[in-house]
Design a protein around this motif. Sequence first.
Motif, short mmCIF file in Angstrom:
data_model
loop_
_atom_site.label_atom_id
_atom_site.label_comp_id
_atom_site.label_asym_id
_atom_site.label_seq_id
_atom_site.Cartn_x
_atom_site.Cartn_y
_atom_site.Cartn_z
N GLY A 37 -24.86 10.32 -15.97
CA GLY A 37 -26.02 9.47 -15.69
C GLY A 37 -25.98 8.16 -16.45
N TRP A 38 -26.46 7.11 -15.80
CA TRP A 38 -26.47 5.77 -16.40
C TRP A 38 -27.69 5.03 -15.91
N THR A 39 -28.08 3.97 -16.59
CA THR A 39 -29.23 3.19 -16.16
C THR A 39 -28.84 1.74 -15.95
N HIS A 40 -29.56 1.07 -15.08
CA HIS A 40 -29.23 -0.31 -14.72
C HIS A 40 -29.24 -1.25 -15.92
N SER A 41 -30.24 -1.12 -16.78
CA SER A 41 -30.41 -2.07 -17.88
C SER A 41 -29.35 -1.95 -18.96
N ASN A 42 -28.56 -0.85 -18.95
CA ASN A 42 -27.48 -0.74 -19.92
C ASN A 42 -26.47 -1.87 -19.77
N LEU A 43 -26.37 -2.43 -18.56
CA LEU A 43 -25.45 -3.53 -18.32
C LEU A 43 -25.86 -4.78 -19.10
N MET A 44 -27.12 -4.85 -19.51
CA MET A 44 -27.64 -6.05 -20.17
C MET A 44 -27.53 -6.01 -21.68
N GLN A 45 -26.85 -5.01 -22.22
CA GLN A 45 -26.65 -4.98 -23.68
C GLN A 45 -25.69 -6.08 -24.09
N THR A 46 -26.02 -6.75 -25.17
CA THR A 46 -25.16 -7.82 -25.67
C THR A 46 -24.07 -7.23 -26.56
N ALA A 47 -23.12 -8.07 -26.95
CA ALA A 47 -22.06 -7.64 -27.86
C ALA A 47 -22.62 -7.19 -29.20
N PHE A 48 -23.80 -7.70 -29.57
CA PHE A 48 -24.39 -7.37 -30.87
C PHE A 48 -25.40 -6.24 -30.79
N GLY A 49 -25.67 -5.70 -29.58
CA GLY A 49 -26.51 -4.52 -29.49
C GLY A 49 -27.78 -4.66 -28.69
N PRO A 50 -28.64 -5.66 -28.98
CA PRO A 50 -29.91 -5.74 -28.25
C PRO A 50 -29.73 -5.91 -26.75
N ILE A 51 -30.70 -5.42 -25.98
CA ILE A 51 -30.69 -5.57 -24.53
C ILE A 51 -31.45 -6.84 -24.17
N LEU A 52 -30.83 -7.70 -23.37
CA LEU A 52 -31.48 -8.93 -22.95
C LEU A 52 -32.60 -8.62 -21.94
N ASP A 53 -33.41 -9.63 -21.67
CA ASP A 53 -34.41 -9.47 -20.63
C ASP A 53 -33.71 -9.05 -19.34
N THR A 54 -34.24 -8.03 -18.71
CA THR A 54 -33.54 -7.45 -17.57
C THR A 54 -34.46 -7.35 -16.36
N PRO A 55 -33.94 -7.63 -15.17
CA PRO A 55 -34.74 -7.48 -13.96
C PRO A 55 -34.83 -6.03 -13.51
N PHE A 56 -34.07 -5.15 -14.16
CA PHE A 56 -33.97 -3.78 -13.69
C PHE A 56 -35.06 -2.85 -14.22
N GLY A 57 -35.60 -3.17 -15.40
CA GLY A 57 -36.59 -2.29 -16.00
C GLY A 57 -35.97 -0.97 -16.42
N THR A 58 -36.79 0.06 -16.48
CA THR A 58 -36.32 1.38 -16.93
C THR A 58 -36.27 2.41 -15.80
N GLY A 59 -36.59 2.01 -14.61
CA GLY A 59 -36.63 2.94 -13.49
C GLY A 59 -35.29 3.07 -12.79
N GLY A 60 -35.09 4.18 -12.12
CA GLY A 60 -33.90 4.38 -11.31
C GLY A 60 -32.74 4.97 -12.08
N ASP A 61 -31.79 5.52 -11.35
CA ASP A 61 -30.62 6.17 -11.95
C ASP A 61 -29.35 5.69 -11.28
N LEU A 62 -28.29 5.67 -12.07
CA LEU A 62 -26.95 5.37 -11.60
C LEU A 62 -26.00 6.43 -12.15
N MET A 63 -24.73 6.35 -11.75
CA MET A 63 -23.71 7.24 -12.27
C MET A 63 -22.48 6.41 -12.66
N ILE A 64 -21.81 6.81 -13.74
CA ILE A 64 -20.47 6.30 -14.00
C ILE A 64 -19.51 7.41 -13.59
N VAL A 65 -18.72 7.15 -12.55
CA VAL A 65 -17.83 8.16 -11.98
C VAL A 65 -16.39 7.87 -12.44
#
Length: 235
Positions: A37-65
């Motif tokens: 399981g994965w989430t959309h907003s994980n893509l918005m993590q910066t190299a230093f850790g914090p998550i940038l403002d994201t259009p995805f929010g916390t809803g929905g699910d993805l997969m890393i296959v």
Amino acid sequence: MLREGLIFVGTCDIAGHVRGKGFPASELHARRKTGIGWTHSNLMQTAFGPILDTPFGTGGDLMIVPDPSAEVDVDFGDGSAPEHFFLGDIRKTDGSPWECCPREFLRRAIAALEEASGLQVIAAFEQEFVYTGNEDRPGEAYSLGAWRRQGSFGESFIAAIRAAGAEPDSFLPEYGSRQFEVTVKPAPALQRRPCRDRARDGARRSLPSGPSRHLLADARGGGRRQRRSHPFQLA
């Protein structure tokens, strides 16, 4: 001590980090289809850790296959856990590609170039890093002396890269202070991209051990620190 094998599956994100999750190795057959399981907003993590403002929010699910062609399974033979991981594609829960998956970006770009021009992308890469376990002597860029003083690190590094499925081309002391470089041979772009990640992470794991020596491996901009043997830093 009881141990159970684990496998990591992740994606190299837009910040240059391989991020994902681990699972019991016994579940690999099922995970090849369902992934983790994965989430959309994980893509918005910066190299230093914090998550940038994201259009995805916390809803929905993805997969890393897991991608079977991007598997790394290296036993370093020193009693430590094997380096067993896959790079994977980020997909929607129905199995279709997520349009923002970095690997899907690459596939689309390769296909668009070939369609427009008939050309295919062949890529190579070089990884430069600072190996602070080597004595700094000014004026010894590219020298046999700098090469000699790095000891067995280069041999361990090249062996780890090859075991991970990449094809090493050269290993050398570079121009900067205690700077080294490894290059990997050209291959089709989609194959070469995961090899870069294998080489980078292979460097962190291929250091000779020693009870009185420690490593602070700090990936540039990544804040990732790991205690091992010789000091090493990606450049």
